[in-house]
Design a protein around this motif. Structure first.
Motif, PDB file in Angstrom:
ATOM      1  N   PRO A  57      15.417  -0.486  -1.028  1.00  9.32           N
ATOM      2  CA  PRO A  57      14.620  -1.422  -0.235  1.00  9.32           C
ATOM      3  C   PRO A  57      13.613  -2.175  -1.113  1.00  9.32           C
ATOM      4  O   PRO A  57      13.166  -1.653  -2.141  1.00  9.32           O
ATOM      5  CB  PRO A  57      13.896  -0.513   0.761  1.00  9.32           C
ATOM      6  CG  PRO A  57      14.657   0.758   0.766  1.00  9.32           C
ATOM      7  CD  PRO A  57      15.242   0.910  -0.588  1.00  9.32           C
ATOM      8  N   GLU A  58      13.270  -3.366  -0.711  1.00  6.86           N
ATOM      9  CA  GLU A  58      12.354  -4.184  -1.505  1.00  6.86           C
ATOM     10  C   GLU A  58      11.011  -3.509  -1.701  1.00  6.86           C
ATOM     11  O   GLU A  58      10.362  -3.705  -2.738  1.00  6.86           O
ATOM     12  CB  GLU A  58      12.157  -5.543  -0.827  1.00  6.86           C
ATOM     13  CG  GLU A  58      13.404  -6.427  -0.837  1.00  6.86           C
ATOM     14  CD  GLU A  58      13.140  -7.789  -0.232  1.00  6.86           C
ATOM     15  OE1 GLU A  58      11.971  -8.037   0.171  1.00  6.86           O
ATOM     16  OE2 GLU A  58      14.084  -8.592  -0.151  1.00  6.86           O
ATOM     17  N   GLU A  59      10.596  -2.708  -0.721  1.00  2.00           N
ATOM     18  CA  GLU A  59       9.271  -2.090  -0.822  1.00  2.00           C
ATOM     19  C   GLU A  59       9.270  -0.825  -1.678  1.00  2.00           C
ATOM     20  O   GLU A  59       8.212  -0.196  -1.839  1.00  2.00           O
ATOM     21  CB  GLU A  59       8.730  -1.777   0.582  1.00  2.00           C
ATOM     22  CG  GLU A  59       9.428  -0.655   1.310  1.00  2.00           C
ATOM     23  CD  GLU A  59      10.661  -1.102   2.094  1.00  2.00           C
ATOM     24  OE1 GLU A  59      11.121  -0.313   2.935  1.00  2.00           O
ATOM     25  OE2 GLU A  59      11.130  -2.234   1.866  1.00  2.00           O
ATOM     26  N   VAL A  60      10.412  -0.446  -2.230  1.00  2.00           N
ATOM     27  CA  VAL A  60      10.491   0.739  -3.082  1.00  2.00           C
ATOM     28  C   VAL A  60      10.773   0.274  -4.505  1.00  2.00           C
ATOM     29  O   VAL A  60      11.914  -0.056  -4.841  1.00  2.00           O
ATOM     30  CB  VAL A  60      11.578   1.715  -2.606  1.00  2.00           C
ATOM     31  CG1 VAL A  60      11.648   2.914  -3.537  1.00  2.00           C
ATOM     32  CG2 VAL A  60      11.303   2.158  -1.171  1.00  2.00           C
ATOM     33  N   PRO A  61       9.761   0.226  -5.359  1.00  2.00           N
ATOM     34  CA  PRO A  61       9.963  -0.285  -6.721  1.00  2.00           C
ATOM     35  C   PRO A  61      10.590   0.753  -7.641  1.00  2.00           C
ATOM     36  O   PRO A  61      10.505   1.963  -7.399  1.00  2.00           O
ATOM     37  CB  PRO A  61       8.531  -0.607  -7.175  1.00  2.00           C
ATOM     38  CG  PRO A  61       7.687   0.398  -6.451  1.00  2.00           C
ATOM     39  CD  PRO A  61       8.348   0.586  -5.100  1.00  2.00           C
ATOM     40  N   GLY A 211      17.888   6.940  13.353  1.00  2.00           N
ATOM     41  CA  GLY A 211      16.458   6.702  13.238  1.00  2.00           C
ATOM     42  C   GLY A 211      15.919   7.141  11.891  1.00  2.00           C
ATOM     43  O   GLY A 211      15.086   6.469  11.280  1.00  2.00           O
ATOM     44  N   ALA A 212      16.421   8.274  11.381  1.00  2.00           N
ATOM     45  CA  ALA A 212      15.981   8.744  10.087  1.00  2.00           C
ATOM     46  C   ALA A 212      16.388   7.771   9.003  1.00  2.00           C
ATOM     47  O   ALA A 212      15.633   7.500   8.070  1.00  2.00           O
ATOM     48  CB  ALA A 212      16.572  10.129   9.795  1.00  2.00           C
ATOM     49  N   GLN A 213      17.593   7.194   9.138  1.00  2.00           N
ATOM     50  CA  GLN A 213      18.040   6.249   8.122  1.00  2.00           C
ATOM     51  C   GLN A 213      17.175   5.000   8.117  1.00  2.00           C
ATOM     52  O   GLN A 213      16.798   4.488   7.073  1.00  2.00           O
ATOM     53  CB  GLN A 213      19.494   5.865   8.381  1.00  2.00           C
ATOM     54  CG  GLN A 213      20.027   4.838   7.424  1.00  2.00           C
ATOM     55  CD  GLN A 213      21.420   4.409   7.836  1.00  2.00           C
ATOM     56  OE1 GLN A 213      22.258   5.231   8.183  1.00  2.00           O
ATOM     57  NE2 GLN A 213      21.668   3.129   7.801  1.00  2.00           N
ATOM     58  N   GLU A 214      16.862   4.504   9.307  1.00  2.00           N
ATOM     59  CA  GLU A 214      16.046   3.309   9.375  1.00  2.00           C
ATOM     60  C   GLU A 214      14.660   3.577   8.781  1.00  2.00           C
ATOM     61  O   GLU A 214      14.093   2.722   8.100  1.00  2.00           O
ATOM     62  CB  GLU A 214      15.938   2.846  10.830  1.00  2.00           C
ATOM     63  CG  GLU A 214      17.252   2.303  11.370  1.00  2.00           C
ATOM     64  CD  GLU A 214      17.214   2.065  12.859  1.00  2.00           C
ATOM     65  OE1 GLU A 214      18.196   1.506  13.384  1.00  2.00           O
ATOM     66  OE2 GLU A 214      16.210   2.432  13.509  1.00  2.00           O
ATOM     67  N   GLY A 215      14.141   4.770   9.011  1.00  2.00           N
ATOM     68  CA  GLY A 215      12.856   5.084   8.411  1.00  2.00           C
ATOM     69  C   GLY A 215      12.922   5.231   6.927  1.00  2.00           C
ATOM     70  O   GLY A 215      11.977   4.917   6.213  1.00  2.00           O
ATOM     71  N   LEU A 216      14.073   5.719   6.418  1.00  2.00           N
ATOM     72  CA  LEU A 216      14.205   5.932   4.982  1.00  2.00           C
ATOM     73  C   LEU A 216      14.450   4.642   4.241  1.00  2.00           C
ATOM     74  O   LEU A 216      13.947   4.444   3.140  1.00  2.00           O
ATOM     75  CB  LEU A 216      15.361   6.907   4.730  1.00  2.00           C
ATOM     76  CG  LEU A 216      15.673   7.266   3.276  1.00  2.00           C
ATOM     77  CD1 LEU A 216      14.447   7.899   2.627  1.00  2.00           C
ATOM     78  CD2 LEU A 216      16.858   8.196   3.192  1.00  2.00           C
ATOM     79  N   PHE A 217      15.252   3.755   4.802  1.00  2.00           N
ATOM     80  CA  PHE A 217      15.619   2.543   4.100  1.00  2.00           C
ATOM     81  C   PHE A 217      15.020   1.296   4.734  1.00  2.00           C
ATOM     82  O   PHE A 217      15.280   0.206   4.323  1.00  2.00           O
ATOM     83  CB  PHE A 217      17.152   2.395   4.053  1.00  2.00           C
ATOM     84  CG  PHE A 217      17.781   3.533   3.305  1.00  2.00           C
ATOM     85  CD1 PHE A 217      17.576   3.704   1.949  1.00  2.00           C
ATOM     86  CD2 PHE A 217      18.560   4.458   3.973  1.00  2.00           C
ATOM     87  CE1 PHE A 217      18.158   4.761   1.273  1.00  2.00           C
ATOM     88  CE2 PHE A 217      19.137   5.512   3.285  1.00  2.00           C
ATOM     89  CZ  PHE A 217      18.932   5.652   1.951  1.00  2.00           C
TER      90      PHE A 217
END
Length: 217
Positions: A57-61, A211-217
């Motif tokens: 994800p963009e927010e995870v550098p 839901g867990a996937q959406e929260g993770l990614f």
């Protein structure tokens, strides 16, 4: 084991992920590799392999530490496909069941797969064999059963790209083959159900995978 019909009819898929570990959230996969091994004439023979980078994800550098640890840089991941595409492609490789997944410290891989269950239903419902548990049984004298420690014990040299997914899959496959070769003379396990009972684990199931996937990614 080679005389157990159930063991022989399975394909053994050795799998490994490389991840980012951002503070405050679960590990994020950035690479996956897998190698399928089929029993033939008493040996495990490779039938296919898969390797792909996974765009985070963009927010995870990708930090400098991450790049030093894995050799994977942000530039390398810029054009990679997202996990939904990569895991779907890997799952499509698994078209001839039955399977067992194999990993060193398999619980880690099982959790990562569980977060992607919507995209890899075959992987997400396949039981695992843990080579850490296998090594603990076969080499109880070792103070550590981490992959590097087991490889040192077996006198297997480490490649320069250790901690990339495919080299780690190849090393885990080496450990699996060596342990099963030793088992051919010691007969600790004579059938797949005995191996499952000693070193296996069921696939992980999250309470709410989507839901867990959406929260993770």
């Amino acid at each position: 084991m080679a005389t157990d019909p159930n063991f022989v009819r399975h394909t053994y898929v050795v799998i490994d992920f490389e991840t980012l570990t951002p503070a405050g959230r679960s590990p994020v996969p950035i690479e996956v590799a897998a190698m399928a091994l089929v029993p033939k004439d008493g040996e495990l023979v490779e039938s296919w392999r898969f390797q792909a980078l996974i765009r985070p994800p963009e927010e995870v550098p990708v930090t400098d530490f991450d790049a030093r640890q894995t050799g994977i840089t942000a530039a390398m991941l810029g054009s990679a496909a997202g996990p939904e595409h990569v895991m779907t492609a890997l799952d499509a490789m698994m078209a001839a069941p039955p399977y067992r997944l194999v990993a060193h410290s398999a619980g880690t891989e099982a959790t990562l797969i569980a977060h992607q269950a919507a995209h890899c239903p075959t992987l997400a419902t396949t039981s695992l064999l843990d080579t850490v548990r296998m090594a603990r049984v076969v080499y109880p004298e070792l103070s550590s059963h981490a992959l590097n420690a087991v490889l040192r014990h077996l006198r297997v040299p480490l490649p320069v790209d250790r901690h990339r997914a495919m080299p780690d899959v190849e090393l885990t496959a080496t450990v699996l083959r060596r342990i099963l070769a030793e088992n051919a003379t010691t007969h600790r396990w004579t059938a797949l159900h005995e191996l499952d009972a000693a070193v296996g684990m069921p696939p992980k199931r999250l309470p709410n995978p989507r839901g867990a996937q959406e929260g993770l990614f």
